[in-house]
Each structure stands twice: as C-alpha cells, then as structure tokens.
Design a protein around this motif. Structure first.
Motif, PDB file in Angstrom:
ATOM      1  N   ARG A   1      -2.004  -6.844  13.794  1.00 57.39           N
ATOM      2  CA  ARG A   1      -0.614  -7.194  13.456  1.00 57.39           C
ATOM      3  C   ARG A   1      -0.554  -7.422  11.962  1.00 57.39           C
ATOM      4  O   ARG A   1      -1.318  -8.207  11.403  1.00 57.39           O
ATOM      5  N   ILE A   2       0.385  -6.725  11.319  1.00 60.84           N
ATOM      6  CA  ILE A   2       0.659  -6.925   9.897  1.00 60.84           C
ATOM      7  C   ILE A   2       2.147  -6.727   9.673  1.00 60.84           C
ATOM      8  O   ILE A   2       2.770  -5.859  10.280  1.00 60.84           O
ATOM      9  N   GLY A   3       2.703  -7.562   8.823  1.00 64.21           N
ATOM     10  CA  GLY A   3       4.104  -7.425   8.476  1.00 64.21           C
ATOM     11  C   GLY A   3       4.536  -8.575   7.589  1.00 64.21           C
ATOM     12  O   GLY A   3       3.731  -9.452   7.252  1.00 64.21           O
ATOM     13  N   PRO A   4       5.796  -8.573   7.187  1.00 63.79           N
ATOM     14  CA  PRO A   4       6.297  -9.652   6.346  1.00 63.79           C
ATOM     15  C   PRO A   4       6.092 -11.017   6.992  1.00 63.79           C
ATOM     16  O   PRO A   4       6.318 -11.176   8.202  1.00 63.79           O
ATOM     17  N   ARG A   5       5.672 -11.994   6.194  1.00 66.36           N
ATOM     18  CA  ARG A   5       5.523 -13.360   6.735  1.00 66.36           C
ATOM     19  C   ARG A   5       6.856 -13.875   7.249  1.00 66.36           C
ATOM     20  O   ARG A   5       6.877 -14.671   8.180  1.00 66.36           O
ATOM     21  N   THR A   6       7.956 -13.426   6.625  1.00 67.31           N
ATOM     22  CA  THR A   6       9.284 -13.909   7.026  1.00 67.31           C
ATOM     23  C   THR A   6       9.583 -13.588   8.484  1.00 67.31           C
ATOM     24  O   THR A   6      10.445 -14.223   9.086  1.00 67.31           O
TER      25      THR A   6
ATOM     26  N   ASP B   1       9.967 -15.051   0.782  1.00 64.17           N
ATOM     27  CA  ASP B   1       9.676 -13.840   0.006  1.00 64.17           C
ATOM     28  C   ASP B   1       9.228 -12.723   0.951  1.00 64.17           C
ATOM     29  O   ASP B   1       8.110 -12.755   1.476  1.00 64.17           O
ATOM     30  N   GLU B   2      10.094 -11.742   1.171  1.00 67.96           N
ATOM     31  CA  GLU B   2       9.788 -10.655   2.105  1.00 67.96           C
ATOM     32  C   GLU B   2       8.722  -9.703   1.589  1.00 67.96           C
ATOM     33  O   GLU B   2       8.214  -8.875   2.347  1.00 67.96           O
ATOM     34  N   SER B   3       8.342  -9.819   0.322  1.00 71.60           N
ATOM     35  CA  SER B   3       7.297  -8.946  -0.211  1.00 71.60           C
ATOM     36  C   SER B   3       5.893  -9.495   0.068  1.00 71.60           C
ATOM     37  O   SER B   3       4.903  -8.841  -0.234  1.00 71.60           O
TER      38      SER B   3
ATOM     39  N   ASP C   1      -3.008  -0.169   3.427  1.00 74.22           N
ATOM     40  CA  ASP C   1      -2.286   1.045   3.015  1.00 74.22           C
ATOM     41  C   ASP C   1      -0.842   1.024   3.520  1.00 74.22           C
ATOM     42  O   ASP C   1       0.086   1.381   2.792  1.00 74.22           O
ATOM     43  N   TYR C   2      -0.665   0.601   4.763  1.00 71.99           N
ATOM     44  CA  TYR C   2       0.668   0.526   5.364  1.00 71.99           C
ATOM     45  C   TYR C   2       1.544  -0.476   4.608  1.00 71.99           C
ATOM     46  O   TYR C   2       2.705  -0.190   4.284  1.00 71.99           O
ATOM     47  N   ALA C   3       0.988  -1.648   4.308  1.00 71.55           N
ATOM     48  CA  ALA C   3       1.751  -2.667   3.579  1.00 71.55           C
ATOM     49  C   ALA C   3       2.139  -2.158   2.192  1.00 71.55           C
ATOM     50  O   ALA C   3       3.276  -2.322   1.753  1.00 71.55           O
ATOM     51  N   ARG C   4       1.189  -1.533   1.509  1.00 74.70           N
ATOM     52  CA  ARG C   4       1.444  -1.008   0.157  1.00 74.70           C
ATOM     53  C   ARG C   4       2.574   0.020   0.207  1.00 74.70           C
ATOM     54  O   ARG C   4       3.514  -0.028  -0.588  1.00 74.70           O
ATOM     55  N   SER C   5       2.499   0.959   1.153  1.00 73.97           N
ATOM     56  CA  SER C   5       3.515   2.018   1.236  1.00 73.97           C
ATOM     57  C   SER C   5       4.862   1.483   1.713  1.00 73.97           C
ATOM     58  O   SER C   5       5.885   2.142   1.529  1.00 73.97           O
ATOM     59  N   SER C   6       4.864   0.265   2.291  1.00 72.50           N
ATOM     60  CA  SER C   6       6.109  -0.346   2.770  1.00 72.50           C
ATOM     61  C   SER C   6       6.713  -1.308   1.756  1.00 72.50           C
ATOM     62  O   SER C   6       7.698  -1.978   2.046  1.00 72.50           O
ATOM     63  N   GLY C   7       6.105  -1.414   0.575  1.00 70.17           N
ATOM     64  CA  GLY C   7       6.674  -2.237  -0.483  1.00 70.17           C
ATOM     65  C   GLY C   7       6.169  -3.662  -0.555  1.00 70.17           C
ATOM     66  O   GLY C   7       6.725  -4.474  -1.301  1.00 70.17           O
ATOM     67  N   ALA C   8       5.121  -3.997   0.176  1.00 73.05           N
ATOM     68  CA  ALA C   8       4.573  -5.350   0.083  1.00 73.05           C
ATOM     69  C   ALA C   8       3.999  -5.580  -1.312  1.00 73.05           C
ATOM     70  O   ALA C   8       3.446  -4.669  -1.931  1.00 73.05           O
ATOM     71  N   ARG C   9       4.145  -6.790  -1.802  1.00 75.53           N
ATOM     72  CA  ARG C   9       3.589  -7.185  -3.099  1.00 75.53           C
ATOM     73  C   ARG C   9       2.233  -7.852  -2.931  1.00 75.53           C
ATOM     74  O   ARG C   9       1.343  -7.724  -3.769  1.00 75.53           O
ATOM     75  N   LEU C  10       2.065  -8.570  -1.824  1.00 75.59           N
ATOM     76  CA  LEU C  10       0.867  -9.366  -1.594  1.00 75.59           C
ATOM     77  C   LEU C  10       0.638  -9.465  -0.095  1.00 75.59           C
ATOM     78  O   LEU C  10       1.599  -9.524   0.672  1.00 75.59           O
TER      79      LEU C  10
END
Length: 192
Positions: free
Chosen positions: A79-84, A105-107, A135-144
C-alpha cells in the motif's frame, strides 16, 4: 530464472489483489484497510466489509497499491499513497510526534503495508514492491515518501509483525532514517 513484475492495483486486477492478500498471515482478514481507519472504526468492521471497502477504494482510484507477480502469478502487495488518504497515520501518536511534514500536504506519500504470499517469502519481493512503489509515487507527483518500518535488529520476527516492512528494505531502497519512534520502529523518508 524467476521473473518478477509489478502492476498498479486496478479494478481489472481485483482477483490478483485478493490472491496476493490471502496467501497466509493477516492480509486476508485485514484487506489492507487497517491504515485507513481509526481503531474504533476498525473494530466495528468485519472482514467482508473490509473486502468491500478495498474493492470500492480500488474501483474509485487512483490505485492505492501495487501487486507483485512471480512468473505471472500474484505474489505480493504494497500500500502506497498520499498520507492525507490514510486516516490512521495522523492518529498514530508516535508518527504524529516524529514527522516534520504537515498532515494536510498531499505531496507527502506513505508506505504502510506489505503482504507477501507464504510461498514467496524470502525471495526479495518486498524490495521489488518498494522500488516499484517509489517509481509510482514519483510519477504521480509525490514530493516525499515516508515509511514506518520495523527494525528487527537482526532478530527473527513473526511475519505478521513485519507488515510495515523492515528497516533494511527501506535503507537498501535509499530511504533516510529520520528518527526512532519507539524501540524497534523507525520513521524513514525518501525525498523525490
């Protein structure tokens, strides 16, 4: 030669998500809904309700996780995704007091769960899942990306106690140790 691939969890891959989650351990009953709910809400749900919650979450998108395949068979989940979107994180005192990132912070994304089918444990799937998740987080616009792994200290642990991932897996993937939240649990992060 074994071939390991990963794919995002979409509605068309629902049967694969279920195969990955039901190969031994708590994945079958948890359905990776634990990171989404408060303790009170968790205690009020049944396994069939959690299964439908995960199905609805995947159907609504964006994908909340990835599936690892070994020679074409679903073998693991992360499971990975925005903490929000992961409601338990800000309610977990040790995380709330350890992180320096604002919870709105959605990033800022988080890795909160790994599941590997019993017959594929010890084969490096968690490392592949984490690499693909980054890779998925990076391509989805995650900052951290934050993780909250278990530091085994080299000791053998029960598989069900390792669903957060192990510190070694995160370190090998380039995450930095931020702080020890409590003995055996560490907050790590990777800036993208």
């Amino acid at each position: 030669m074994v071939t390991i691939t990963t794919e995002v969890a979409t509605a068309s891959r629902w049967d694969d998500v279920q195969h990955a989650l039901t190969g031994g351990g708590d994945g079958a009953s948890c359905q990776c809904i634990w990171p989404m709910l408060s303790n009170k809400d968790w205690d009020a749900t049944t396994t069939p309700q959690r299964t439908e919650m995960l199905r609805d979450e995947i159907a609504a998108g964006p994908p909340p996780g990835l599936i690892a395949y070994v020679d074409g068979e679903a073998a693991g989940w992360i499971r990975i995704g925005p903490r929000t979107k992961q409601g338990r994180i800000p309610r977990t005192r040790m995380i709330a007091s350890a992180t320096t990132e604002p919870f709105d912070d959605e990033s800022v994304w988080a890795v909160t769960c790994f599941v590997v089918r019993r017959e594929h444990r010890g084969s490096g799937l968690n490392a592949e899942l984490l690499r693909a998740a980054v890779d998925y987080a990076r391509s989805s616009g995650a900052r951290l990306i934050e993780g909250y792994p278990v530091d085994t200290g080299g000791e053998k642990k029960r598989t069900n106690d390792l669903f957060h991932g192990t510190l070694g897996t995160f370190i090998a993937a380039g995450f930095d140790v931020e702080t020890e939240m409590k003995p055996g649990r560490t907050l790590v992060s990777l800036s993208l």
